[in-house]
Each structure stands twice: as structure tokens, then as C-alpha cells.
Design a protein around this motif. Structure first.
Motif, PDB file in Angstrom:
ATOM      1  N   LEU A 155     -11.160  -2.997 -14.457  1.00 27.84           N
ATOM      2  CA  LEU A 155     -12.059  -1.675 -14.108  1.00 27.84           C
ATOM      3  C   LEU A 155     -13.260  -1.691 -14.867  1.00 27.84           C
ATOM      4  O   LEU A 155     -14.468  -1.105 -14.762  1.00 27.84           O
ATOM      5  CB  LEU A 155     -11.152  -0.342 -14.089  1.00 27.84           C
ATOM      6  N   THR A 156     -13.261  -2.415 -15.969  1.00 26.64           N
ATOM      7  CA  THR A 156     -14.271  -2.397 -17.016  1.00 26.64           C
ATOM      8  C   THR A 156     -15.612  -3.163 -16.723  1.00 26.64           C
ATOM      9  O   THR A 156     -16.625  -3.010 -16.993  1.00 26.64           O
ATOM     10  CB  THR A 156     -13.912  -2.898 -18.544  1.00 26.64           C
ATOM     11  N   LEU A 157     -15.420  -4.103 -15.557  1.00 24.72           N
ATOM     12  CA  LEU A 157     -16.311  -4.780 -14.976  1.00 24.72           C
ATOM     13  C   LEU A 157     -17.542  -3.757 -14.317  1.00 24.72           C
ATOM     14  O   LEU A 157     -18.730  -4.012 -14.587  1.00 24.72           O
ATOM     15  CB  LEU A 157     -15.768  -5.590 -13.937  1.00 24.72           C
ATOM     16  N   VAL A 158     -17.222  -2.403 -13.937  1.00 22.93           N
ATOM     17  CA  VAL A 158     -17.977  -1.677 -13.439  1.00 22.93           C
ATOM     18  C   VAL A 158     -18.980  -1.130 -14.610  1.00 22.93           C
ATOM     19  O   VAL A 158     -20.180  -1.072 -14.263  1.00 22.93           O
ATOM     20  CB  VAL A 158     -17.309  -0.403 -12.967  1.00 22.93           C
ATOM     21  N   LEU A 159     -18.530  -1.256 -15.643  1.00 25.75           N
ATOM     22  CA  LEU A 159     -19.582  -0.670 -16.875  1.00 25.75           C
ATOM     23  C   LEU A 159     -20.402  -1.794 -17.129  1.00 25.75           C
ATOM     24  O   LEU A 159     -21.405  -1.715 -17.865  1.00 25.75           O
ATOM     25  CB  LEU A 159     -18.589  -0.501 -18.128  1.00 25.75           C
ATOM     26  N   LEU A 163     -24.037  -0.254 -18.059  1.00 25.86           N
ATOM     27  CA  LEU A 163     -24.521  -0.142 -19.167  1.00 25.86           C
ATOM     28  C   LEU A 163     -25.880  -0.946 -19.234  1.00 25.86           C
ATOM     29  O   LEU A 163     -26.780  -0.146 -19.721  1.00 25.86           O
ATOM     30  CB  LEU A 163     -23.688  -0.868 -20.021  1.00 25.86           C
ATOM     31  N   PRO A 164     -26.205  -1.990 -18.905  1.00 23.39           N
ATOM     32  CA  PRO A 164     -27.506  -2.625 -18.753  1.00 23.39           C
ATOM     33  C   PRO A 164     -28.405  -1.925 -18.054  1.00 23.39           C
ATOM     34  O   PRO A 164     -29.596  -1.965 -18.467  1.00 23.39           O
ATOM     35  CB  PRO A 164     -27.340  -3.982 -18.158  1.00 23.39           C
ATOM     36  N   VAL A 165     -28.072  -1.430 -16.917  1.00 17.54           N
ATOM     37  CA  VAL A 165     -29.197  -0.482 -16.206  1.00 17.54           C
ATOM     38  C   VAL A 165     -29.486   0.728 -16.943  1.00 17.54           C
ATOM     39  O   VAL A 165     -30.881   0.892 -17.154  1.00 17.54           O
ATOM     40  CB  VAL A 165     -28.472  -0.138 -14.814  1.00 17.54           C
ATOM     41  N   LEU A 166     -28.524   1.404 -17.509  1.00 18.48           N
ATOM     42  CA  LEU A 166     -28.722   2.518 -18.444  1.00 18.48           C
ATOM     43  C   LEU A 166     -29.654   2.294 -19.600  1.00 18.48           C
ATOM     44  O   LEU A 166     -30.597   2.835 -19.654  1.00 18.48           O
ATOM     45  CB  LEU A 166     -27.407   3.107 -18.915  1.00 18.48           C
ATOM     46  N   ALA A 167     -29.454   1.082 -20.198  1.00 18.63           N
ATOM     47  CA  ALA A 167     -30.029   0.570 -21.362  1.00 18.63           C
ATOM     48  C   ALA A 167     -31.520   0.268 -21.005  1.00 18.63           C
ATOM     49  O   ALA A 167     -32.593   0.453 -21.666  1.00 18.63           O
ATOM     50  CB  ALA A 167     -29.493  -0.404 -22.106  1.00 18.63           C
ATOM     51  N   GLY A 168     -31.772  -0.355 -19.752  1.00 15.07           N
ATOM     52  CA  GLY A 168     -32.967  -0.826 -19.364  1.00 15.07           C
ATOM     53  C   GLY A 168     -33.809   0.340 -19.139  1.00 15.07           C
ATOM     54  O   GLY A 168     -35.189   0.449 -19.567  1.00 15.07           O
ATOM     55  N   ALA A 169     -33.309   1.640 -18.485  1.00 16.01           N
ATOM     56  CA  ALA A 169     -33.815   2.540 -18.274  1.00 16.01           C
ATOM     57  C   ALA A 169     -34.479   3.464 -19.357  1.00 16.01           C
ATOM     58  O   ALA A 169     -35.598   3.649 -19.656  1.00 16.01           O
ATOM     59  CB  ALA A 169     -33.040   3.773 -17.159  1.00 16.01           C
ATOM     60  N   ILE A 170     -33.524   3.480 -20.247  1.00 13.26           N
ATOM     61  CA  ILE A 170     -33.856   4.158 -21.567  1.00 13.26           C
ATOM     62  C   ILE A 170     -34.984   3.290 -22.517  1.00 13.26           C
ATOM     63  O   ILE A 170     -36.200   3.943 -23.004  1.00 13.26           O
ATOM     64  CB  ILE A 170     -32.935   3.943 -22.790  1.00 13.26           C
ATOM     65  N   LEU A 245     -28.121  10.397 -13.061  1.00 10.78           N
ATOM     66  CA  LEU A 245     -27.842   9.638 -12.017  1.00 10.78           C
ATOM     67  C   LEU A 245     -26.982   8.643 -12.179  1.00 10.78           C
ATOM     68  O   LEU A 245     -26.047   8.266 -11.237  1.00 10.78           O
ATOM     69  CB  LEU A 245     -29.255   9.523 -11.278  1.00 10.78           C
ATOM     70  N   ILE A 246     -27.540   7.774 -13.149  1.00 12.49           N
ATOM     71  CA  ILE A 246     -26.457   6.474 -13.367  1.00 12.49           C
ATOM     72  C   ILE A 246     -25.278   6.859 -13.630  1.00 12.49           C
ATOM     73  O   ILE A 246     -24.397   6.136 -13.422  1.00 12.49           O
ATOM     74  CB  ILE A 246     -27.594   5.803 -14.410  1.00 12.49           C
ATOM     75  N   MET A 247     -25.054   7.717 -14.866  1.00 11.40           N
ATOM     76  CA  MET A 247     -23.710   8.158 -15.136  1.00 11.40           C
ATOM     77  C   MET A 247     -22.903   8.611 -13.664  1.00 11.40           C
ATOM     78  O   MET A 247     -21.784   8.257 -13.631  1.00 11.40           O
ATOM     79  CB  MET A 247     -23.770   9.242 -16.253  1.00 11.40           C
ATOM     80  N   ASN A 248     -23.357   9.346 -13.142  1.00  9.11           N
ATOM     81  CA  ASN A 248     -22.629   9.781 -11.821  1.00  9.11           C
ATOM     82  C   ASN A 248     -22.433   8.790 -10.827  1.00  9.11           C
ATOM     83  O   ASN A 248     -21.068   9.007 -10.192  1.00  9.11           O
ATOM     84  CB  ASN A 248     -23.333  11.165 -10.971  1.00  9.11           C
ATOM     85  N   LEU A 249     -23.297   7.782 -10.476  1.00  6.92           N
ATOM     86  CA  LEU A 249     -23.075   6.705  -9.857  1.00  6.92           C
ATOM     87  C   LEU A 249     -21.999   5.873 -10.156  1.00  6.92           C
ATOM     88  O   LEU A 249     -21.093   5.474  -9.672  1.00  6.92           O
ATOM     89  CB  LEU A 249     -24.362   5.941  -9.434  1.00  6.92           C
ATOM     90  N   SER A 250     -22.037   5.741 -11.692  1.00  4.74           N
ATOM     91  CA  SER A 250     -20.934   4.913 -12.156  1.00  4.74           C
ATOM     92  C   SER A 250     -19.659   5.612 -12.221  1.00  4.74           C
ATOM     93  O   SER A 250     -18.529   4.730 -11.932  1.00  4.74           O
ATOM     94  CB  SER A 250     -21.085   4.773 -13.697  1.00  4.74           C
ATOM     95  N   THR A 251     -19.593   6.699 -12.383  1.00  6.84           N
ATOM     96  CA  THR A 251     -18.321   7.526 -12.305  1.00  6.84           C
ATOM     97  C   THR A 251     -17.758   7.465 -10.589  1.00  6.84           C
ATOM     98  O   THR A 251     -16.579   7.160 -10.630  1.00  6.84           O
ATOM     99  CB  THR A 251     -18.422   9.085 -12.363  1.00  6.84           C
ATOM    100  N   ILE A 252     -18.604   7.485  -9.795  1.00  4.95           N
ATOM    101  CA  ILE A 252     -18.424   7.235  -8.283  1.00  4.95           C
ATOM    102  C   ILE A 252     -17.537   5.942  -8.183  1.00  4.95           C
ATOM    103  O   ILE A 252     -16.504   5.736  -7.539  1.00  4.95           O
ATOM    104  CB  ILE A 252     -19.319   7.487  -7.280  1.00  4.95           C
ATOM    105  N   ALA A 253     -18.320   4.887  -8.750  1.00  2.00           N
ATOM    106  CA  ALA A 253     -17.889   3.709  -8.745  1.00  2.00           C
ATOM    107  C   ALA A 253     -16.491   3.269  -9.459  1.00  2.00           C
ATOM    108  O   ALA A 253     -15.513   2.742  -8.796  1.00  2.00           O
ATOM    109  CB  ALA A 253     -18.746   2.600  -9.395  1.00  2.00           C
ATOM    110  N   TYR A 278     -13.569   7.667 -21.062  1.00  3.86           N
ATOM    111  CA  TYR A 278     -14.178   6.798 -22.125  1.00  3.86           C
ATOM    112  C   TYR A 278     -15.406   6.260 -21.494  1.00  3.86           C
ATOM    113  O   TYR A 278     -16.428   5.998 -22.235  1.00  3.86           O
ATOM    114  CB  TYR A 278     -13.194   5.510 -22.151  1.00  3.86           C
ATOM    115  N   ALA A 279     -15.610   6.216 -20.252  1.00  7.65           N
ATOM    116  CA  ALA A 279     -16.911   5.861 -19.780  1.00  7.65           C
ATOM    117  C   ALA A 279     -17.861   6.591 -19.913  1.00  7.65           C
ATOM    118  O   ALA A 279     -19.131   6.296 -20.294  1.00  7.65           O
ATOM    119  CB  ALA A 279     -16.874   5.413 -18.111  1.00  7.65           C
ATOM    120  N   MET A 280     -17.416   7.946 -19.701  1.00  6.34           N
ATOM    121  CA  MET A 280     -18.681   9.059 -20.149  1.00  6.34           C
ATOM    122  C   MET A 280     -18.908   9.070 -21.423  1.00  6.34           C
ATOM    123  O   MET A 280     -20.083   9.175 -22.188  1.00  6.34           O
ATOM    124  CB  MET A 280     -18.025  10.371 -19.801  1.00  6.34           C
TER     125      MET A 280
END
Length: 578
Positions: A155-159, A163-170, A245-253, A278-280
């Protein structure tokens, strides 16, 4: 910014304590989702109420422990950052006090005020965040990834996608905001400059009916600063919604794929709940980093401005020879100028050229000349506010550059062209010239300076309070207090820079007569515009465009110096000249 952190050395033990407290806080927060998973898996699903109560009490205890160490970490982080700000402000102020007039001109007073206040506050706030977030964030991120892998590696594959999408946006958002962070401090300098000019020059502004003009100047600078700040906030405002948005989409996944894992019997419900937490935690740790990315660029600009001040070496300093000879100071006060020249940076012609004369103790040497002839510049070379570009200024036969500045200035009393007084009592201002002056010495200095009458007429006498800059006194009263401050020191050299201009002729004459009795053993240099002030001097030096046009007493100059005759003719009637 790292250069400034050398001032944290006295607090290394406290910093280590903060690190330990934050580590304990991170461990407590990382352990809580696992306890919750155990309650769901082993308590709720099996209906074991005793187990739920037991694990619930353990969770409460760990929560209280985490809260306690978090409060302790915040307290000590605030203490360290506040102490750091105090140290840096002290270092900057002490360093600026050693600046020559050249450095003040290069950086500007308004900018120095901003750097000592706003810039240091920026770095101080970021330091407090760094002590907490820059330690907490990696601990939570790494710890969260390890715990997520422990709960379910697949399940960690979702992260790995989120995580790269989140880091790139920042990174994208902060890179857009960086230029504005650099610009905002300069615009704050400009606002400070306009505000300072508007407040200090309020009398001139009102007398010329320029209030509306100054209001518009301030509004323009204020709006410019506001627009830059708004642009930064607009850019940074995108960050939080995008992160959520990225965090909520990640939670849904995670819920989607986790539900399939539960259906396949490869995962428990409690483990999925813990995995989501832990993902949060991992994503919130990246948000902590994003907060640092918002603050650090601006603090880095502020830190570079502070370092620019601290690394700026004064153009005038004690050389190796002069700095070693402490404990001595001019004993006689014989002043000599020998072929002195001086250039202001960028000036088309020298301010002074070929200046040579000698002034002896017990004599009054007056300097007169037109506006811009170099009178004040010449005077400022004696206490080394400026150093000669050519020739030398000597006291007791020794170049002033060889005297330690403290010893040199300790033997000089300067009354500046513009009277400068400080908040406090009248007695405090006079004692500024000599801290341990007795009441009798203070009174005697005030009497000689013709200030005793107006001081005793005030309700509290010498204990009367002065407003900032002596605003509750007239120009002549301020000038007389400045002279009293110089007299109480009883130095070997007195320098009066047009210090009688605000006095009426009667007070001027009485003061100069009183000075003769008090300065019999000292060298007196008087810069003046009035001929009546210099007529009785032992020696008059006439300056014209930075050069000496004549030296002698009044009678000699009237006979042999055309420039002096012109000055006299412009001020005195034919009867007075005769």
C-alpha cells in the motif's frame, strides 16, 4: 544565514535539550496510530472491553507525555531564539557605533534601523521554526514511512506517487515567490526612510504646506510594499489548497486500495486506519517543510543584510601602532595641519586642499568662509570623523591616525553645528560630557554656557526632563546646553562648529567672554559664519573653495585678504568696520 548562527554557541546545551524533547514528541505521535490499530484489531473486533480500556489509558498517557514535551520544546526554542535576537541586535548596534560617517552614508540610517529591527526579527522567527519544524519534519517523515512500510509495504506504493507530486508543487510555488521576498525588504527600507523623513522634518513640512505631498509619498511607498506583500500572499495562498487536494486524493487512493487489501484478507481494518494516519503525518511533515520554504528565503535575505553590516569594516579604525598605545592622551593640545587635503567619494574637486596652520593652547583659532568652503570638514578631521587623503593632522606632534580613537576623542570636546540632545534630564545631558561630574561642575558649566538662567527658571531646574531631541527647548537653549556639555569635560581641545549661530549678539558676546576664563590652558577652534564671533580671535583662518585664502588677526586680514573683506562688508556697516 548560517554565519549568524555562530552566536548560538552559548546555547548549545539548550539546543540539544530541544532536540531530545522533539525526538520524544515525534516518537509519541508515531506510536499513537499503532496503539489505535491494536485497539481496533484486538479490542473492537474481538469485543475485548478490558483490552480497549487498557490500551486507551496507555494512549492517554502517551498523549499527555507528548503534550508535555511539546510545550517544553516550544518554551526552550522561544528562549533560544529570543536570546539569539538579543545577541545579534547587540552585536549589530555595537558594530554600527564604530562606523565612520562614510559607512553611515553608504548604507543609510533608515536601512540600518530596518536591519537592526525587522531583519533580525525575521531571522529570529525562522530560527524558532527551524528548532522545531526542521527537526520534527524529517523525524515524522522518515518515521512515518518506516511505520507505513511496517503496516503494509504494498500500500506504500500509493505514497511513491503522491509524495513526489506534493514535493514538486511545493518547489514550484516557493520558486515563484523567491524574487518577491528579496524585493520586500528593500521596499521596507524605502518606507522606513519616508516615514523617518516625514516625522523628523515635520516642522519644515508644515511650514511649506507640504503635508499632502508627504502623505502621497508615504502612500506610494506603503502601497508599493503592500502590493509586493499581496503578490507573495497570492502565490503562497495557492499552496495550502493544493496541498490539501493532493492529500485528500491520496487518502481516497489509500482507502480504495486498502479496502481491496482487506477484502483479500491481507490487511486488517485497524492497520488501514493506522496507515492513513501515517500517510497524513508524512504529508504534514512535507507541509512543515513548505512553511520553512516560505520563511527561509525571506530570512536569508534579511540575514545577508545583517551580515553585510557585521562584515563591513569601518574606513577609520585604530591601526596596529595606535591601537597598542592605550593609557595616553594628548597632554598639551598643540594642533597642526600640514598640507592636508581631503576628497569626498565621487566629488568632482577636493573639499580641502593644501591646508596648513598651527593652533596653540591658550589661543582661539577661528575659521570663517562661505558656504561649502570646507569649514566643517576641516573641523571633523581633528577627531577623525574623516581621515586626510594627503598631508597630516597632528596633535602634540603626533598624527591623529596614530592615536587610539578613544584616547584622541577623550581629549576633545565637540559642539556640533546641529545641537543633539538626548531624552533624560538637563543634568544627564550635561553629564554626557563627563559621567562623574559633580553637581558643582555641572552648574559651573551651565553658568559659563549662559544656560543657568533658563535652567533655574524651569520648575525642576537641572532635573527637568527633556523631550526627544530637546524638542521642548528653543534653538538657542539647546545650543547652550550643547556647549555646557562640552565645557564640563575640560579637555585640551575645544571644537565649536558654528555653535553660536542660534544665540543673540548679547548672549554670544557674554558666552565668548566667559569662555576665555575657562579655556586658558586649552586650544580652541571656532567655526563661525558671523564676523562678530571671530573678530576677537587670536588667529582667523579664511577658507575659500577648500583652500586657505588668508591667515591672521582681524586687522591683518582686513588689510591683506580680499575674501575676508567681502565677508566683513556683507555683515557689518561702515561704522562698525571702522
Amino acid at each position: 544565514m548560517w554565519k549568524l548562527f555562530r552566536f548560538l554557541r552559548p546555547y548549545r546545551a539548550l539546543i540539544a535539550l530541544v532536540m531530545i524533547l522533539i525526538l520524544l514528541q515525534a516518537l509519541a505521535e508515531l506510536y499513537l496510530p499503532t496503539l489505535m490499530a491494536d485497539i481496533v484489531n484486538n479490542g473492537v473486533q474481538l469485543g475485548d472491553t478490558a483490552y480497549i480500556w487498557r490500551m486507551g489509558a496507555l494512549m492517554l498517557g502517551i498523549t499527555l507525555l507528548g503534550t508535555g514535551v511539546a510545550v517544553g520544546a516550544s518554551f526552550y526554542a522561544s528562549r533560544i531564539s529570543s536570546s539569539f535576537g538579543r545577541i545579534v541586535r547587540g552585536k549589530v548596534f555595537a558594530h554600527v557605533e564604530r562606523f565612520s560617517l562614510q559607512e553611515f552614508g553608504e548604507i543609510g540610517t533608515a536601512s540600518l534601523i530596518t536591519r537592526t529591527t525587522n531583519d533580525i526579527n525575521q531571522v529570529q522567527q525562522v530560527l524558532m521554526m527551524m528548532l522545531r519544524l526542521m527537526v520534527m519534519a524529517p523525524m515524522m517523515c522518515i518515521g512515518g514511512i518506516i511505520m507505513a512500510l511496517y503496516k503494509d509495504a504494498e500500500l506504500t506504493l500509493v505514497l511513491l506517487v503522491a509524495l513526489p507530486v506534493l514535493a514538486g508543487a511545493i518547489w514550484l510555488i516557493t520558486s515563484k515567490g523567491m524574487p518577491y521576498f528579496k524585493a520586500i525588504q528593500k521596499k521596507l527600507d524605502r518606507l522606513n526612510l519616508v516615514l523617518r523623513e516625514g516625522l523628523t522634518g515635520i516642522r519644515v513640512i508644515r511650514s511649506f504646506n507640504r503635508t499632502e505631498h508627504e502623505v502621497k509619498r508615504f502612500e506610494q511607498s506603503n502601497r508599493d510594499l503592500m502590493e509586493t506583500a499581496v503578490k507573495i500572499n497570492q502565490i503562497m495562498a495557492v499552496m495550502m489548497p493544493l496541498m490539501m487536494l493532493i492529500m485528500n486524493l491520496s487518502t481516497i487512493a489509500i482507502v480504495w486500495f486498502g479496502a481491496h487489501r482487506i477484502d483479500d484478507g491481507a490487511m486488517n481494518v485497524g492497520d488501514l486506519m493506522a496507515f492513513i494516519q501515517y500517510a497524513m503525518q508524512i504529508m504534514f511533515s512535507l507541509l512543515m517543510f513548505s512553511m520553512m520554504f516560505v520563511m527561509v528565503p525571506r530570512a536569508s535575505v534579511s540575514a545577508s543584510r545583517i551580515n553585510e553590516v557585521l562584515e563591513k569594516h569601518p574606513a577609520i579604525s585604530d591601526d596596529a601602532a595606535g591601537g597598542m598605545q592605550t593609557g595616553s592622551r594628548p597632554a598639551e593640545g598643540v594642533l597642526e595641519f600640514d598640507g592636508v587635503s581631503f576628497n569626498y567619494p565621487g566629488a568632482e574637486r577636493p573639499a580641502l586642499s593644501g591646508i596648513s596652520f598651527r593652533a596653540n593652547p591658550g589661543e582661539v583659532t577661528a575659521i570663517i568662509g562661505g558656504t561649502g568652503s570646507g569649514k566643517t570638514t576641516l573641523l571633523h578631521m581633528i577627531p577623525r570623523f574623516f581621515d586626510a587623503a594627503g598631508g597630516s593632522v597632528r596633535i602634540d606632534g603626533k598624527d591623529v591616525r596614530e592615536w587610539p580613537q578613544e584616547e584622541l576623542r577623550g581629549s576633545i570636546s565637540l559642539v556640533p553645528q546641529k545641537s543633539v540632545l538626548f531624552t533624560g534630564t538637563i543634568a544627564d545631558n550635561i553629564r554626557y560630557g563627563k559621567e562623574d561630574a559633580s553637581d558643582d561642575e555641572v552648574r559651573k558649566a551651565a553658568e559659563t554656557a549662559q544656560a543657568l538662567d533658563f535652567i533655574t527658571a524651569m520648575p525642576e531646574g537641572f532635573d527637568s526632563k527633556l523631550d526627544q531631541g530637546g524638542a521642548n527647548l528653543s534653538g538657542g537653549q539647546k545650543q547652550r546646553l550643547s556647549i555646557a556639555r562640552a565645557l564640563v569635560r575640560r579637555p585640551k581641545l575645544y571644537l565649536f562648529d558654528d555653535s553660536f549661530s542660534a544665540l543673540d549678539y548679547k548672549t554670544d558676546a557674554k558666552l565668548r567672554a566667559a569662555l576665555k576664563g575657562e579655556t586658558t590652558d586649552a586650544t580652541v577652534i571656532i567655526v563661525a559664519q558671523r564676523v562678530s564671533t571671530v573678530m576677537d580671535a587670536d588667529r582667523i583662518i579664511v577658507l575659500d573653495e577648500g583652500q586657505i585664502a588668508g591667515i591672521g588677526n582681524h586687522k591683518e586680514l582686513m588689510e591683506g585678504c580680499g575674501v575676508y573683506r567681502e565677508i566683513v562688508a556683507s555683515q557689518l556697516s561702515e561704522e562698525e568696520i571702522a
